[in-house]
Design an enzyme around this catalytic site. Sequence first.
Site, PDB file in Angstrom:
ATOM      1  N   GLU A 153       0.813  -1.290  -0.080  1.00 29.93           N
ATOM      2  CA  GLU A 153      -0.055   0.155  -0.011  1.00 29.93           C
ATOM      3  C   GLU A 153       0.793   1.288  -0.160  1.00 29.93           C
ATOM      4  O   GLU A 153       0.592   1.989   0.847  1.00 29.93           O
ATOM      5  CB  GLU A 153      -0.779   0.173   1.401  1.00 29.93           C
ATOM      6  CG  GLU A 153      -2.006  -1.173   1.107  1.00 29.93           C
ATOM      7  CD  GLU A 153      -3.036  -1.040   2.428  1.00 29.93           C
ATOM      8  OE1 GLU A 153      -2.550  -0.265   3.119  1.00 29.93           O
ATOM      9  OE2 GLU A 153      -3.627  -2.146   2.366  1.00 29.93           O
ATOM     10  N   HIS A 230     -10.302  -6.346  -1.926  1.00 32.59           N
ATOM     11  CA  HIS A 230     -11.298  -6.022  -1.101  1.00 32.59           C
ATOM     12  C   HIS A 230     -12.207  -5.408  -1.715  1.00 32.59           C
ATOM     13  O   HIS A 230     -12.478  -4.186  -2.137  1.00 32.59           O
ATOM     14  CB  HIS A 230     -10.614  -5.227   0.099  1.00 32.59           C
ATOM     15  CG  HIS A 230      -9.864  -5.929   0.928  1.00 32.59           C
ATOM     16  ND1 HIS A 230     -10.033  -6.811   1.438  1.00 32.59           N
ATOM     17  CD2 HIS A 230      -8.316  -5.583   1.016  1.00 32.59           C
ATOM     18  CE1 HIS A 230      -9.071  -7.291   2.360  1.00 32.59           C
ATOM     19  NE2 HIS A 230      -8.138  -6.651   2.014  1.00 32.59           N
ATOM     20  N   GLU A 260      -6.209 -10.917  -0.798  1.00 32.84           N
ATOM     21  CA  GLU A 260      -6.984 -10.801   0.182  1.00 32.84           C
ATOM     22  C   GLU A 260      -8.555 -10.683  -0.089  1.00 32.84           C
ATOM     23  O   GLU A 260      -8.986  -9.611   0.240  1.00 32.84           O
ATOM     24  CB  GLU A 260      -6.645  -9.386   0.839  1.00 32.84           C
ATOM     25  CG  GLU A 260      -5.053  -9.126   1.118  1.00 32.84           C
ATOM     26  CD  GLU A 260      -4.556  -8.108   2.003  1.00 32.84           C
ATOM     27  OE1 GLU A 260      -5.495  -7.165   2.419  1.00 32.84           O
ATOM     28  OE2 GLU A 260      -3.387  -7.724   2.048  1.00 32.84           O
ATOM     29  N   ASP A 262     -12.270 -10.525  -0.582  1.00 28.86           N
ATOM     30  CA  ASP A 262     -13.548 -10.480   0.324  1.00 28.86           C
ATOM     31  C   ASP A 262     -14.522  -9.598  -0.436  1.00 28.86           C
ATOM     32  O   ASP A 262     -14.096  -8.821  -1.253  1.00 28.86           O
ATOM     33  CB  ASP A 262     -13.509 -10.207   1.794  1.00 28.86           C
ATOM     34  CG  ASP A 262     -12.803  -8.752   2.176  1.00 28.86           C
ATOM     35  OD1 ASP A 262     -12.704  -7.931   1.447  1.00 28.86           O
ATOM     36  OD2 ASP A 262     -12.252  -8.671   3.251  1.00 28.86           O
TER      37      ASP A 262
HETATM   38  C1  XIL Z   1      -6.491  -5.911   8.344  1.00 27.74           C
HETATM   39  C2  XIL Z   1      -6.911  -7.050   9.420  1.00 27.74           C
HETATM   40  O1  XIL Z   1      -7.696  -7.895   8.741  1.00 27.74           O
HETATM   41  C3  XIL Z   1      -7.568  -6.354  10.728  1.00 27.74           C
HETATM   42  O2  XIL Z   1      -7.938  -7.538  11.329  1.00 27.74           O
HETATM   43  C4  XIL Z   1      -6.583  -5.281  11.020  1.00 27.74           C
HETATM   44  O3  XIL Z   1      -7.178  -4.661  12.141  1.00 27.74           O
HETATM   45  C5  XIL Z   1      -6.265  -4.363  10.042  1.00 27.74           C
HETATM   46  O4  XIL Z   1      -5.654  -5.111   8.736  1.00 27.74           O
HETATM   47  N1  XIL Z   1      -4.877  -4.690   3.835  1.00 27.74           N
HETATM   48  C6  XIL Z   1      -4.128  -5.474   3.989  1.00 27.74           C
HETATM   49  C7  XIL Z   1      -4.475  -6.156   5.422  1.00 27.74           C
HETATM   50  O5  XIL Z   1      -2.870  -5.403   3.490  1.00 27.74           O
HETATM   51  O6  XIL Z   1      -3.438  -6.447   6.190  1.00 27.74           O
HETATM   52  C8  XIL Z   1      -5.532  -5.534   6.127  1.00 27.74           C
HETATM   53  O7  XIL Z   1      -5.800  -6.287   7.281  1.00 27.74           O
HETATM   54  C9  XIL Z   1      -6.435  -5.207   5.296  1.00 27.74           C
HETATM   55  C10 XIL Z   1      -6.080  -4.270   4.131  1.00 27.74           C
END
Ligand code: XIL
Length: 416
Positions: A153, A230, A260, A262
């Site tokens: 990021e 996401h 990641e 969802d």
């Molecule tokens: C999120 C986790 O799922 C949460 O439990 C935590 O509080 C915050 O981070 N991008 C990423 C992940 O790379 O590491 C993040 O995970 C979600 C967004």
Amino acid sequence: MLSGLLVSAGCGVAAQATSPNEMGLHQLFVAAGKLYFGTAIETNNFNDSAYLSIANNRNEFGMYVPENSQKWEEIQPSPQNFEFEAPDAVLALARRNGQQFRCHTLTWHSQLPSFVENGTWTRDTLAAVIVAHITNVMTHYRGLCYAWDVVNEALNDNGTFRNSVFFRTMGTDFIPLSFAAAARADPSARLYYNDFNLETAPRKAAAAVRIVQLVQAANIPIHGLGFQAHFRVGLTPNVSSLIATQNLFTNLGLEVAFSELDVAHLSLPPNASSVAGQSRDYLSVVQACLAVPKCVGITLWQFTDKYSWIPSTFPGLGDACLYSANFTKKPAYEAVRNYMISVVSNMTSGAGRNLSTTVAPPTMPTPTGMMTLPADIAGELAPFVTSPPVRTSMGAMVSVGTGLWLGVAVVLGTLL
Ligand code: XIL
């Protein structure tokens, strides 16, 4: 015939044939030519036996990533104090189950300990801290992580660089520095740049392309691009758009992954049309990965709504996972699985059928614990940088660094 019942799983071992409709999601992905279908899990859910019994099913999940416990604030909460217990427990479970392990993350502006976030840094002192962090953490897991999200990021959605402690102190130099340190610490790990909204924000995707080119121009290894994925129901890009975004990076020689995944409902409880939309959106990601040979796999960001990060981070949104909070398989799960069954069943070549779907656990080296920072970082990183001046499409002069990490900074300082 015997050959119809038994197939060779390599090394002369015969394995029982598995028909597609008996396979779990990971098995189906492997049968379709991918490396894995996986999930983020975390140790604070390990006392939930219903959760664990699903997570432990290696036919469903062939890859684990620790959701939080490898992040800087958790793994090095104070200087030189490394906490490996929780991620080691996730790794141990993966090894016991014969699952692969994806590692997350090293240089990230969020979930930083205050000694990094609020420290007073020069380029050299921050560079030294980054290299020490990456070296210690990656050495501990050397040979055990399929991939590391080295930089996470670094970009804003408009394609500018995020105003992190790293960018404020070092400009973009923290990026090649991180990859160079990572390549030195574990040459066997696939090194990824990972970010969100690359699939929906073209200027951000273009900036990520320039990040890859910046690292490549310095002759530093970068192997993969992680799309966090996401998504929101109804706002997920369609398959052709997801393919086009992946190709921006496969064209640069990288592998890609949805790292990641969802898909959150915009209001709760979801109505029937939103439930159908969630199935469609999950399917789009699956189809887009299948369509791109260099898409190696998909990782869910938790598999159950019970432990999803979405409701607490985005109030009002939720139910983003493939399993409900009480562990029933949601329509999106069934849609993905049925689609995968049809894909694998329709594969005409033998390669699509009856594959070995287990992954041999890697050999566990003895954890090495904490290392001291090498005195001469420049010398150690030298193999990963080119000596002659190199051009990059970044189009900006990167200022010349001084001090400990000249091996990278001198090269970057000559960029035009
Ligand atoms: C999120 C986790 O799922 C949460 O439990 C935590 O509080 C915050 O981070 N991008 C990423 C992940 O790379 O590491 C993040 O995970 C979600 C967004």
